[in-house]
Design a protein around this motif. Structure first.
Motif, PDB file in Angstrom:
ATOM      1  N   THR A 147     -30.885 -65.915   8.704  1.00 42.31           N
ATOM      2  CA  THR A 147     -31.496 -67.175   9.131  1.00 42.31           C
ATOM      3  C   THR A 147     -31.166 -68.322   8.190  1.00 42.31           C
ATOM      4  O   THR A 147     -30.987 -69.460   8.627  1.00 42.31           O
ATOM      5  CB  THR A 147     -33.017 -67.003   9.241  1.00 42.31           C
ATOM      6  N   THR A 148     -31.074 -68.046   6.897  1.00 43.82           N
ATOM      7  CA  THR A 148     -30.847 -69.116   5.920  1.00 43.82           C
ATOM      8  C   THR A 148     -29.386 -69.282   5.537  1.00 43.82           C
ATOM      9  O   THR A 148     -29.011 -70.296   4.942  1.00 43.82           O
ATOM     10  CB  THR A 148     -31.648 -68.849   4.633  1.00 43.82           C
ATOM     11  N   ILE A 191     -47.700 -68.903  11.253  1.00 45.97           N
ATOM     12  CA  ILE A 191     -48.151 -68.974  12.645  1.00 45.97           C
ATOM     13  C   ILE A 191     -48.273 -67.583  13.252  1.00 45.97           C
ATOM     14  O   ILE A 191     -49.238 -67.277  13.965  1.00 45.97           O
ATOM     15  CB  ILE A 191     -47.179 -69.843  13.471  1.00 45.97           C
ATOM     16  N   ILE A 192     -47.295 -66.718  12.963  1.00 48.82           N
ATOM     17  CA  ILE A 192     -47.336 -65.356  13.508  1.00 48.82           C
ATOM     18  C   ILE A 192     -48.560 -64.611  13.002  1.00 48.82           C
ATOM     19  O   ILE A 192     -49.278 -63.955  13.776  1.00 48.82           O
ATOM     20  CB  ILE A 192     -46.045 -64.593  13.151  1.00 48.82           C
ATOM     21  N   ILE A 216     -39.091 -70.943   7.924  1.00 50.41           N
ATOM     22  CA  ILE A 216     -39.469 -69.530   7.930  1.00 50.41           C
ATOM     23  C   ILE A 216     -40.901 -69.363   7.428  1.00 50.41           C
ATOM     24  O   ILE A 216     -41.706 -68.614   8.013  1.00 50.41           O
ATOM     25  CB  ILE A 216     -38.500 -68.704   7.069  1.00 50.41           C
ATOM     26  N   GLY A 217     -41.254 -70.053   6.356  1.00 51.33           N
ATOM     27  CA  GLY A 217     -42.606 -69.968   5.827  1.00 51.33           C
ATOM     28  C   GLY A 217     -43.650 -70.405   6.846  1.00 51.33           C
ATOM     29  O   GLY A 217     -44.692 -69.761   7.010  1.00 51.33           O
ATOM     30  N   ILE A 226     -40.515 -58.348  10.898  1.00 51.16           N
ATOM     31  CA  ILE A 226     -39.308 -57.991  10.150  1.00 51.16           C
ATOM     32  C   ILE A 226     -38.112 -58.728  10.736  1.00 51.16           C
ATOM     33  O   ILE A 226     -37.891 -58.712  11.936  1.00 51.16           O
ATOM     34  CB  ILE A 226     -39.051 -56.464  10.188  1.00 51.16           C
ATOM     35  N   PHE A 227     -37.390 -59.411   9.905  1.00 51.69           N
ATOM     36  CA  PHE A 227     -36.095 -59.975  10.279  1.00 51.69           C
ATOM     37  C   PHE A 227     -35.328 -60.269   8.998  1.00 51.69           C
ATOM     38  O   PHE A 227     -35.909 -60.381   7.918  1.00 51.69           O
ATOM     39  CB  PHE A 227     -36.241 -61.238  11.142  1.00 51.69           C
ATOM     40  N   ASP A 228     -34.029 -60.357   9.127  1.00 59.35           N
ATOM     41  CA  ASP A 228     -33.160 -60.557   7.972  1.00 59.35           C
ATOM     42  C   ASP A 228     -33.133 -62.043   7.615  1.00 59.35           C
ATOM     43  O   ASP A 228     -32.473 -62.835   8.290  1.00 59.35           O
ATOM     44  CB  ASP A 228     -31.748 -60.045   8.290  1.00 59.35           C
TER      45      ASP A 228
END
Length: 448
Positions: free
Chosen positions: A211-212, A186-187, A180-181, A205-207
């Protein structure tokens, strides 16, 4: 918005009809399914689902209206739960086999077409950035979830799990956080450089919990959303470039009238237009976060299931304490049998485990005679929480009287079988706790 009871009935009728066409996830037989049922509350399916017919059967039996599947695959998916369970060896019923990389992009509340447009742009930027990882992550689908936003699901084609199932939870969570980091970096770089395909002014934005969180569940494609009637639907990645109004017009729905989502938030003194939040469900207020992120961790209880008020001795020492002399004296004096010594991964504290089954009062006396801090834990919580993720150090052999705990034998000896079965007591199932140890908040469940 239609009355909840009517919408729920419409959903169930749809699921039992010929038009119901769910898109089952890959490796479906190893997925856990969980339903929000008619009237509220949650039920988990305690059997494997391998086909549409299986899914429909359990929807009918349980009265499911919101239908979810696990982003992870499990050895025993029917037994998995947010609180954990173990089987014939340490975590057999919570044995992780794989985990999808899933991004859940929820619009800010109240949900409006304006906030959904922002979620759409964020989903698009994530999709564009993920193109750099096509060799490692294969896109399974992009979808509109039914109300709050979008989901991107990827198969992790290079996920190599540790051989020891006890280390898999922590391994995957750490891998996802690191990824994620890197993805966020990159984004941001892509936006600052004005690279084509990216929305420059869109907030990412995402939860992250979805993801984790290896025990996360997400809505099954092709099933309805009980608040709107929209069907959670797969869309083309190119649709993320379209205005939200066009996307919504293409989403199928259940009911006689297409659901309406306000264009933007209208705040007036007399009539603030808001989408009401769902009624919270105790312990499961966020169904996509059934297993919590830190500070919640997983622990094994020292309780011997199947034997009334029976526990095993567990001595926990801080890293700087001289523990060997202490535990060896206790081992001889109380005939504790073999001692298994582990080191906790996060704190490097030393955890010493004896398999000897004892009654509560007897164990408290043994703990009080030690220099271990676990005597205070047992006095306060009536059990000791053994960290699930530890590194084995050594075994100190010793004589024993009485019986040994069957479930904890499997925990400390994951690859061995019991030979002298008459020596062991209790179930072949341990108690796993999901808890915030600092606050003393936890929930536990008997394995299986």
């Amino acid at each position: 918005m239609p009355k909840p009871e009517r919408k729920e009935d419409e959903l169930i009728q749809h699921y039992l009809g010929e038009d119901f066409d769910p898109v089952l996830p890959s490796n479906v037989g190893f997925r856990h399914f969980r339903f929000r049922i008619k009237g509220g509350g949650w039920r988990r399916v305690q059997h494997k689902i391998t086909s549409k017919d299986d899914l429909v059967k359990w929807i009918a039996k349980l009265g499911g209206v919101d239908i979810y599947y696990s982003t992870s695959t499990w050895l025993n998916p029917g037994r998995i739960s947010s609180k954990g369970g173990s089987g014939t060896y340490h975590v057999a019923d919570n044995c992780l086999l794989g985990n999808d990389l899933v991004f859940d992009i929820d619009a800010e509340e109240p949900i409006t077409q304006e906030s959904l447009n922002e979620a759409r742009k964020s989903a698009n930027n994530i999709y564009e950035a993920m193109k750099q990882f096509e060799d490692e992550y294969k896109l399974e689908y992009v979808s509109f979830t039914g109300l709050k936003g979008f989901r991107l699901s990827y198969t992790d084609t290079h996920l190599e799990l540790p051989e020891d199932p006890r280390k898999r939870f922590d391994y995957v969570e750490k891998k996802r956080k690191i990824f994620i980091g890197e993805l966020l970096r990159i984004i941001e770089e892509s936006k600052s450089k004005g690279l084509p395909g990216f929305y420059k002014n869109a907030k990412t934005i995402f939860d992250e919990k979805v993801t984790t969180n290896i025990m996360c569940v997400v809505r099954v494609l092709g099933t309805g959303h009980s608040r709107t009637g929209f069907i959670s639907s797969k869309i083309l990645p190119s649709s993320l470039k379209k205005p939200i109004s066009k996307i919504l017009n293409e989403i199928p729905f259940i009911g006689k009238k297409r659901p309406g989502i306000p264009v933007k938030r209208e705040m007036t003194r007399d009539n603030p237009e808001r989408v009401p939040r769902p009624r919270p469900v105790p312990q499961e207020t966020d169904v996509t976060g059934l297993a919590s992120t830190p500070p919640f961790k997983y622990f094994v209880s020292n309780r011997v299931l199947g034997v009334r008020r029976a526990y095993i001795p567990v001595f926990i020492y801080q890293d700087h304490q001289k523990y060997l002399e202490d535990v060896k004296d206790l081992q001889v004096k109380h005939k504790l049998g073999d001692l298994y010594i582990f080191r906790e991964q996060d704190t490097h504290n030393v955890v010493v485990i004896s398999l000897k089954s004892m009654q509560r009062k007897q164990l408290q006396k043994v703990l009080n005679a030690s220099k271990s801090r676990s005597k205070y834990d047992f006095l306060k919580y009536k059990k000791i929480w053994i960290p699930l993720f530890m590194d084995f150090q050594e075994k100190i052999k010793g004589k024993v009287t009485g019986h040994l705990s069957r479930s904890h034998f499997h925990y400390v000896n994951p690859n061995k079988e019991i030979k002298s079965k008459g020596l062991y007591c209790g179930w072949a199932k341990a108690e796993i706790i999901k808890a915030d140890k600092k606050k003393g908040i936890g929930e536990a469940q008997r394995g299986g």
